[in-house]
Design an enzyme around this catalytic site. Structure first.
Site, PDB file in Angstrom:
ATOM      1  N   MET A 323     -12.740 -38.672  50.712  1.00 32.66           N
ATOM      2  CA  MET A 323     -14.059 -39.152  51.121  1.00 32.66           C
ATOM      3  C   MET A 323     -14.748 -38.149  52.038  1.00 32.66           C
ATOM      4  SD  MET A 323     -15.156 -42.743  53.003  1.00 32.66           S
ATOM      5  CE  MET A 323     -14.439 -43.799  51.754  1.00 32.66           C
ATOM      6  N   GLY A 324     -13.996 -37.556  52.956  1.00 31.68           N
ATOM      7  CA  GLY A 324     -14.570 -36.552  53.843  1.00 31.68           C
ATOM      8  C   GLY A 324     -15.012 -35.322  53.084  1.00 31.68           C
ATOM      9  N   TRP A 326     -15.788 -35.175  49.995  1.00 33.90           N
ATOM     10  CA  TRP A 326     -16.930 -35.547  49.147  1.00 33.90           C
ATOM     11  C   TRP A 326     -18.251 -35.303  49.876  1.00 33.90           C
ATOM     12  CZ3 TRP A 326     -20.082 -39.967  50.251  1.00 33.90           C
ATOM     13  CH2 TRP A 326     -21.134 -40.136  49.345  1.00 33.90           C
ATOM     14  N   HIS A 327     -18.277 -35.529  51.168  1.00 26.84           N
ATOM     15  CA  HIS A 327     -19.517 -35.280  51.912  1.00 26.84           C
ATOM     16  C   HIS A 327     -19.856 -33.791  51.965  1.00 26.84           C
ATOM     17  CE1 HIS A 327     -18.868 -39.415  53.517  1.00 26.84           C
ATOM     18  NE2 HIS A 327     -20.178 -39.428  53.504  1.00 26.84           N
ATOM     19  N   GLY A 328     -18.864 -32.934  51.852  1.00 31.03           N
ATOM     20  CA  GLY A 328     -19.104 -31.491  51.877  1.00 31.03           C
ATOM     21  C   GLY A 328     -17.885 -30.741  52.374  1.00 31.03           C
TER      22      GLY A 328
END
Length: 394
Positions: A323-324, A326-328
């Site tokens: 998830m982290g 995925w943000h960049g």
């Protein structure tokens, strides 16, 4: 590029084109052809100032259509369920997103790949592949799949709907009374969105976030500015994104589609698990269902670890790290994912110890204490997420 829900002018044009749909809905009818026209019109407007992203968007849709069709034929027509083919289909489906997220490492060569909304469209497409594999989707129609992908109210930033739930709404006849209730709810959510995004988020950003950010970068009242920025940025992040989500859900309701809500009073969560059941819920539940739960099942099946808690903690770690990322691919997003994983694992350990020794009773007082502690831990996480620590010259 025209940002959805970004200006009053956008809403003026939007309501103008929604009027026939609303009138038809109040008479218990749908306008599928007109809906398709409005969808294409707003997608064109969205990419009208950046034709490269528009081309990437069209290519992405065809890419997902091919993958889902091929996998459906393999799974249903050939009646096979080889794990390697399933994994390949998933990897091919998320490949454009992976390439886009790797942009910081590839020196800007990816403007031909990425576009606004690629993450949320990828989540939808991957869900299709997984649910076809699980046997939950037994019939497939490319037109219906495209209609699901291109549902323009949620195109750019969610919420993330599920195909089967969406299809049920599209297929069932409109009831006048139920549509009127949907319309009223939709109007309420749009006004709520205006309050959140254009008033509260704007004021918080202008009078707190930006001045405090300036103070931090210039080392003015550093300690108090850091604390103030942590809380004000957290408030801004919530009201800005919750406002957008309210717009998306409200417009969906006007179209007769009950897109799920994304936020449910997240800052009154009594613990970190409760928070993730309230914050960006469609994303949180997507990761829970398609990353965490499946990894737990796979690790349990492989019997690599005897302890179910070890399996759960590994799954939490992988879930939040993905998830982290995925943000960049910035260090602060990765650290944010690690922080969330450590918090949820730490809370689970605390719960298990408390269940055994009962040193922390559950009552109204501890509930309030839990909300206070959770709020502060969450705000610290958003401080990391904001990336401000990367901008401060230490």
């Amino acid at each position: 590029m025209t940002t959805p829900y970004g200006t009053i002018f956008y809403f003026g044009i939007l309501f103008l084109f929604l009027a026939p749909i609303i009138i038809a809905g109040l008479n218990g009818r749908r306008l599928p052809v007109y809906n398709a026209f409005v969808t294409l019109l707003f997608i064109y407007w969205m990419f009208s100032e950046n034709y490269i992203q528009g081309i990437a968007f069209i290519a992405f849709i065809f890419w997902q259509l091919i993958i889902v069709r091929l996998y459906f034929n393999y799974r249903r027509v050939l009646n096979k369920n080889h794990g390697g083919i399933f994994t390949l289909a998933i990897l091919m489906s998320i490949l454009p997103l992976i390439v886009t997220k790797m942009q910081p490492l590839l020196a800007g060569h990816l403007s031909l790949v990425g576009f606004l909304g690629i993450s949320y469209l990828t989540f939808k497409a991957v869900t299709m592949v997984i649910e076809i594999r699980d046997g939950l989707i037994k019939e497939y129609n490319s037109v219906e799949f495209v209609n699901f992908l291109l549902f323009f109210p949620t195109l750019s930033s969610g919420p993330i709907d599920r195909y089967r739930r969406f299809k049920q709404d599209v297929d069932k006849p409109l009831d006048k009374e139920k549509y009127l209730a949907l319309l009223n709810r939709g109007i309420f959510l749009i006004f709520l969105g205006f309050l959140y995004k254009f008033i509260i988020a704007y004021l918080v950003s202008k009078y707190w976030v930006e001045p405090l950010k300036f103070n931090l970068i210039n080392h003015i009242n550093f300690g108090s500015s850091m604390l103030g920025y942590m809380y004000s940025y957290s408030m801004y992040l919530f009201f800005d994104f919750a406002g957008y989500s309210a717009f998306a859900v409200g417009v969906s309701h006007m179209l007769g589609i009950q897109t799920p809500m994304n936020f449910n009073k997240p800052f009154i969560a009594r613990n970190i698990k409760d928070f993730w059941n309230r914050w960006h819920m469609t994303l949180s539940f997507w990761f829970r269902d398609f990353v965490f739960m499946r990894l737990v099942f796979w690790l349990t099946k492989k019997k690599w670890f005897k302890s179910k808690f070890t399996i759960a903690y590994i799954a939490y770690f992988v879930n939040f790290m993905i998830m982290g990322i995925w943000h960049g691919l910035h260090w602060y997003y990765i650290l944010y994912g690690l922080y969330q994983a450590l918090m949820i694992i730490g809370f689970d350990i605390f719960e298990r110890i408390n269940k055994k020794y009962k040193f922390y009773p559950k009552n109204k007082v501890t509930h309030v204490i839990g909300v206070f502690i959770t709020f502060n831990f969450i705000c610290f996480g958003f401080l990391i997420f904001s990336g401000i620590l990367d901008k401060i010259p230490f």
